[in-house]
Design a protein around this motif. Structure first.
Motif: not given
Length: 93
Positions: A15-16, A38-46, A61-64, A70-72
């Protein structure tokens, strides 16, 4: 007459997003907890987390994380912990 064949649909394995509530009127407790990847602008995830009293904007709160996987994993870990503390999946409708 033949019906058109429906294209197979791939359901997400993980689940996302999650939306939880913990309602205990005897304790005057009306809480929610939401999470989304959420995707971020640099190819990572928040991992966006929002929580508070139902009817309020609450806290956000936004955790990079280095990648969506890793975010999932973080979302799944937090989801297990919240369910262990009495939160339940929010009913649709």
């Amino acid at each position: 007459m033949r019906r058109p064949r429906a294209e197979p649909r791939q359901l997400p394995l993980f689940t996302e997003s999650a939306s939880l509530v913990r309602i205990r009127p005897a304790l005057d407790e009306w809480r929610y907890y939401r999470m989304e990847v959420w995707p971020d602008l640099f190819g990572r995830a928040l991992l966006m987390r929002q929580w508070g009293r139902i009817g309020t904007e609450g806290h956000r709160r936004l955790d990079p994380h280095p990648d969506p996987g890793a975010a999932l994993n973080a979302l799944a870990r937090i989801l297990r912990a919240k369910r262990g503390r009495g939160y339940e999946d929010r009913k649709a409708g």
